[in-house]
Design a protein around this motif. Structure first.
Motif, PDB file in Angstrom:
ATOM      1  N   UNK A   3       0.712  -1.250  -0.004  1.00  0.00           N
ATOM      2  CA  UNK A   3       0.095  -0.056  -0.028  1.00  0.00           C
ATOM      3  C   UNK A   3       0.773   1.472  -0.072  1.00  0.00           C
ATOM      4  N   UNK A   4       1.848   1.285   0.848  1.00  0.00           N
ATOM      5  CA  UNK A   4       2.708   2.504   0.862  1.00  0.00           C
ATOM      6  C   UNK A   4       3.351   2.725  -0.559  1.00  0.00           C
ATOM      7  N   UNK A   5       3.757   1.643  -1.353  1.00  0.00           N
ATOM      8  CA  UNK A   5       4.302   1.786  -2.449  1.00  0.00           C
ATOM      9  C   UNK A   5       3.231   2.177  -3.707  1.00  0.00           C
ATOM     10  N   UNK A   6       2.156   1.779  -3.277  1.00  0.00           N
ATOM     11  CA  UNK A   6       1.095   2.209  -4.148  1.00  0.00           C
ATOM     12  C   UNK A   6       0.660   3.843  -4.107  1.00  0.00           C
ATOM     13  N   UNK A   7       1.062   4.351  -2.925  1.00  0.00           N
ATOM     14  CA  UNK A   7       0.507   5.681  -2.487  1.00  0.00           C
ATOM     15  C   UNK A   7       1.931   6.515  -2.834  1.00  0.00           C
ATOM     16  N   UNK A   8       3.169   6.243  -2.956  1.00  0.00           N
ATOM     17  CA  UNK A   8       4.263   7.016  -2.896  1.00  0.00           C
ATOM     18  C   UNK A   8       3.995   8.197  -3.981  1.00  0.00           C
ATOM     19  N   UNK A   9       4.225   9.291  -3.630  1.00  0.00           N
ATOM     20  CA  UNK A   9       4.292  10.494  -4.194  1.00  0.00           C
ATOM     21  C   UNK A   9       2.684  11.024  -4.612  1.00  0.00           C
ATOM     22  N   UNK A  10       1.912  10.066  -4.071  1.00  0.00           N
ATOM     23  CA  UNK A  10       0.229  10.766  -4.458  1.00  0.00           C
ATOM     24  C   UNK A  10      -0.098  11.683  -3.236  1.00  0.00           C
ATOM     25  N   UNK A  11      -0.276  13.011  -3.798  1.00  0.00           N
ATOM     26  CA  UNK A  11      -1.145  13.820  -2.629  1.00  0.00           C
ATOM     27  C   UNK A  11      -2.490  14.195  -2.731  1.00  0.00           C
ATOM     28  N   UNK A  12      -2.973  13.885  -3.760  1.00  0.00           N
ATOM     29  CA  UNK A  12      -4.391  14.255  -4.208  1.00  0.00           C
ATOM     30  C   UNK A  12      -5.480  13.402  -3.623  1.00  0.00           C
ATOM     31  N   UNK A  13      -6.364  13.762  -2.633  1.00  0.00           N
ATOM     32  CA  UNK A  13      -7.116  12.921  -1.941  1.00  0.00           C
ATOM     33  C   UNK A  13      -7.859  11.904  -2.850  1.00  0.00           C
ATOM     34  N   UNK A  14      -8.460  12.095  -3.951  1.00  0.00           N
ATOM     35  CA  UNK A  14      -9.171  11.089  -4.829  1.00  0.00           C
ATOM     36  C   UNK A  14      -8.217   9.950  -5.372  1.00  0.00           C
ATOM     37  N   UNK A  15      -6.974  10.629  -5.517  1.00  0.00           N
ATOM     38  CA  UNK A  15      -5.768   9.848  -6.285  1.00  0.00           C
ATOM     39  C   UNK A  15      -5.515   8.773  -4.871  1.00  0.00           C
ATOM     40  N   UNK A  16      -5.423   9.014  -3.806  1.00  0.00           N
ATOM     41  CA  UNK A  16      -5.114   8.169  -2.729  1.00  0.00           C
ATOM     42  C   UNK A  16      -6.196   7.227  -2.646  1.00  0.00           C
ATOM     43  N   UNK A  17      -7.405   7.603  -2.646  1.00  0.00           N
ATOM     44  CA  UNK A  17      -8.701   6.629  -2.486  1.00  0.00           C
ATOM     45  C   UNK A  17      -8.604   5.547  -3.721  1.00  0.00           C
ATOM     46  N   UNK A  18      -8.296   6.045  -4.763  1.00  0.00           N
ATOM     47  CA  UNK A  18      -8.197   5.022  -5.827  1.00  0.00           C
ATOM     48  C   UNK A  18      -7.002   4.207  -5.789  1.00  0.00           C
ATOM     49  N   UNK A  19      -5.793   4.640  -5.324  1.00  0.00           N
ATOM     50  CA  UNK A  19      -4.624   3.718  -5.304  1.00  0.00           C
ATOM     51  C   UNK A  19      -5.066   2.674  -4.045  1.00  0.00           C
ATOM     52  N   UNK A  20      -5.492   3.277  -3.044  1.00  0.00           N
ATOM     53  CA  UNK A  20      -5.929   2.297  -1.890  1.00  0.00           C
ATOM     54  C   UNK A  20      -6.957   1.165  -2.351  1.00  0.00           C
ATOM     55  N   UNK A  21      -7.892   1.548  -3.121  1.00  0.00           N
ATOM     56  CA  UNK A  21      -9.043   0.818  -3.484  1.00  0.00           C
ATOM     57  C   UNK A  21      -8.478  -0.064  -4.555  1.00  0.00           C
ATOM     58  N   UNK A  22      -7.477   0.242  -5.610  1.00  0.00           N
ATOM     59  CA  UNK A  22      -6.871  -0.675  -6.442  1.00  0.00           C
ATOM     60  C   UNK A  22      -5.913  -1.895  -5.467  1.00  0.00           C
ATOM     61  N   UNK A  23      -5.042  -1.231  -4.791  1.00  0.00           N
ATOM     62  CA  UNK A  23      -4.164  -2.357  -4.121  1.00  0.00           C
ATOM     63  C   UNK A  23      -5.111  -3.142  -3.236  1.00  0.00           C
ATOM     64  N   UNK A  24      -6.415  -2.816  -2.685  1.00  0.00           N
ATOM     65  CA  UNK A  24      -7.136  -3.730  -1.744  1.00  0.00           C
ATOM     66  C   UNK A  24      -7.666  -4.738  -2.569  1.00  0.00           C
ATOM     67  N   UNK A  25      -8.148  -4.256  -3.832  1.00  0.00           N
ATOM     68  CA  UNK A  25      -8.701  -5.321  -4.516  1.00  0.00           C
ATOM     69  C   UNK A  25      -7.788  -6.277  -5.104  1.00  0.00           C
ATOM     70  N   UNK A  26      -6.401  -5.710  -5.444  1.00  0.00           N
ATOM     71  CA  UNK A  26      -5.153  -6.818  -5.800  1.00  0.00           C
ATOM     72  C   UNK A  26      -5.018  -7.813  -4.628  1.00  0.00           C
ATOM     73  N   UNK A  27      -4.928  -7.210  -3.581  1.00  0.00           N
ATOM     74  CA  UNK A  27      -4.500  -8.128  -2.444  1.00  0.00           C
ATOM     75  C   UNK A  27      -5.780  -9.134  -2.013  1.00  0.00           C
ATOM     76  N   UNK A  28      -6.860  -8.673  -1.986  1.00  0.00           N
ATOM     77  CA  UNK A  28      -8.017  -9.356  -1.682  1.00  0.00           C
ATOM     78  C   UNK A  28      -8.086 -10.478  -2.869  1.00  0.00           C
ATOM     79  N   UNK A  29      -7.832 -10.244  -4.076  1.00  0.00           N
ATOM     80  CA  UNK A  29      -7.934 -11.192  -5.248  1.00  0.00           C
ATOM     81  C   UNK A  29      -7.087 -12.275  -5.091  1.00  0.00           C
ATOM     82  N   UNK A  30      -5.609 -11.868  -4.721  1.00  0.00           N
ATOM     83  CA  UNK A  30      -4.870 -12.795  -4.605  1.00  0.00           C
ATOM     84  C   UNK A  30      -5.025 -13.854  -3.556  1.00  0.00           C
ATOM     85  N   UNK A  31      -5.377 -13.353  -2.408  1.00  0.00           N
ATOM     86  CA  UNK A  31      -5.878 -13.913  -1.269  1.00  0.00           C
ATOM     87  C   UNK A  31      -7.262 -15.019  -1.351  1.00  0.00           C
TER      88      UNK A  31
END
Ligand code: XMP
Length: 506
Positions: free
Chosen positions: A276-304
């Motif tokens: 998650x920290x990697x996915x968020x690196x350098x992102x300051x925009x609030x909606x950008x953060x939400x999207x990065x976190x949403x995407x990372x969550x789906x990837x991790x959840x899907x793997x599991x």
């Protein structure tokens, strides 16, 4: 079963809540998408609306299928609608009819007004008024400004009221709803947490059989109650995944995981903080953060989820306000913030969705949780956003900033608990600001970060006000934070209400 036909009023959800408080089950359907067979319902309530019945685009549904077959209570717009199209007259009122009024009942032999005090306070909110009653209309009550405040239609169980019984300021409103539903429509008051648990467990067993279900736990009330219900229904076939996105509160991942295990849930904790920290690196925009976190969550959840063989169902802790929002008359409202946990998971997971809480309001979820004997402390937890501390660190996110904010937040939250203030607050947290300010510690100049503390009272997060926390508490908390957390030399308290601010800063 009670049907509420929604004409788009901001109070429609409140009607449903009041009805549920009477231990009566009800559903809200938009007036333009009514259920197929209305005679399955024991009573129908027509809601208010922002429209005028005289307006061109106002809702004009056909009520002929409903009236005479099922008892009807028409509220506000509903009352005007009934009058306007049945020989009555609705016009713009000369005086503003908003706020408190006192009701004088004319026909008090009516069941609708049983146990309602004379001059009972009612809440009005309308700009049209019913000048003439519809055909066969009989006036039941008036207020000093509104002649036709309540009426019924002779020969049928159709009632209409101009005021809003669902709002808190209509002091006997709940009694009136009870009179209509129980005395007039004969609805049973059987909707209790216990009945809900029994019914839902049976339905889940039936729907799921021996298949496997995967569920993402967040540590919050909704996903936990959903998990415990499912566990009761299908036991070990429920596979829970609890992802640490590295943006949780201090020590939360470990302590919540431990709690889940004690509850007998089959749960796998996945520490994906680095991802998650990697996915968020350098992102300051609030909606950008939400999207990065949403995407990372789906990837991790899907793997599991792929590690579990032959899983057929995906369970989610969706609750009724999310459902109503997505099917309401006006459609989903404008995106102010994209709450990623509402959007659901992507199609490629190809799983059938189970949402055992989709008909419950938040307070009902808590009551069901108590019925399931879930720990009081867990049920009473403040809401916490899916993107976690990421949206409380303004600007870009680094591991060090997360650490600093976790320390500050823990001091604040533990302090609230120690001072017995935690349960008086609906939600609280700390925000790390992207500014440095000058301070002095000992004889040294410091140039360090500012944190803001936020504590609000609310019922649903839609509106909120800041909490008047005791000065002694704020003083002590500020002191502890500055002395203990390296890198912070200033603490401020947020005194903004929502609207116009929001609860979170991003
Ligand atoms: P706002 O800031 O919109 O917050 O006044 C209202 C409530 O929603 C929570 N919130 C979120 N929850 N994902 C979530 O799961 C999000 O992106 C998000 N943004 C805000 C917030 O904590 C408050 O309870």
């Amino acid at each position: 079963n009670v049907l509420i036909l929604d004409f788009g009023s901001q109070y429609t959800q409140l009607i449903a809540r009041r009805v549920r408080e009477l231990n009566i089950y009800c559903e809200i359907h938009p007036y333009n998408k009514p259920p197929e067979d209305i005679t399955n319902y024991k009573a129908v309530i027509l809601s208010g609306s922002p429209f005028s019945v005289r307006g061109e685009n106002a809702p004009h549904p056909d009520l002929s299928e409903i009236r005479k077959k099922v008892p009807v209570l028409a509220v506000c717009y509903g009352a005007q609608y009934l009058a306007h199209f049945n020989g009555g007259k609705v016009e713009a009122s000369e005086i503003r009819e908003y706020g408190r009024a006192n009701l004088s009942v004319i026909k008090d032999e009516e069941a609708l007004f049983e146990n309602i005090r004379e001059n009972s306070q009612v809440w009005m909110s309308h700009s049209d008024t019913i000048k003439e009653l519809p055909e066969n209309g009989v006036r039941l009550a008036s207020t000093p400004d509104v002649l036709n405040a309540a009426y019924r239609i002779e020969g049928e169980d159709t009632y209409a009221i101009q005021f809003h019984p669902e709002v808190y300021h209509s002091t006997d409103g709940k009694q009136l709803l009870e009179n209509f539903l129980v005395k007039i429509a004969g609805v049973e008051q059987e909707w209790t947490p216990e009945a809900f648990v029994d019914m839902t467990v049976a339905e889940l067993k039936d729907k799921i059989g021996d298949e496997k279900v995967v569920l993402g736990l967040s540590g919050g009330v909704d996903s936990t109650v959903a998990a415990v219900l499912l566990h009761k229904a299908i036991g070990k076939n429920l596979y829970c995944i609890f992802v640490n996105n590295g943006l949780l509160r201090k020590g939360e991942f470990e302590s919540v995981l431990d709690q889940y295990k004690h509850m007998g849930l089959n749960v796998k904790g996945v520490d994906a903080s680095a991802r998650f920290l990697d996915a968020l690196a350098g992102i300051s925009d609030p909606e950008g953060k939400r999207k990065a976190i949403g995407k990372a969550f789906i990837e991790v959840f899907d793997d599991e989820a792929h590690l579990i063989k032959d899983v057929k169902f995906l369970a989610q802790g969706t609750i009724y306000p999310d459902v109503i929002e997505s099917i309401s008359v006006n459609g989903p409202s404008a995106t102010i913030k994209s709450h990623h946990n509402v959007g659901g998971l992507p199609d490629f997971m190809k799983l059938q969705v189970v949402e055992p809480l989709r008909m419950l309001f938040k307070d009902e979820v808590r009551r069901v949780g108590a019925e399931l004997e879930i720990d009081k402390e867990l049920l009473g937890r403040h809401p916490f956003p899916g993107p976690g501390l990421a949206i409380r660190i303004l600007g870009d996110i680094t591991a060090e900033k997360v650490r600093v904010l976790q320390e500050v937040d823990a001091i604040f939250i533990n302090g609230l608990k120690e001072w017995m203030l935690y349960d008086k607050v609906w939600q609280a947290g700390a925000i790390l600001l992207p500014v440095n300010s000058v301070g002095v510690m000992g004889d040294e100049r410091t140039y360090e970060k500012v944190v803001a503390l936020r504590a609000v009272e609310s019922t649903d997060g839609m509106t909120a006000d800041w909490v008047n926390l005791p000065y002694d508490f704020l003083q002590k908390t500020s002191n502890t934070i500055i002395n203990r957390v390296k890198g912070v030399n200033r603490v401020v308290y947020d005194i903004s209400s929502k609207p116009p601010a929001t609860i979170e800063w991003e």
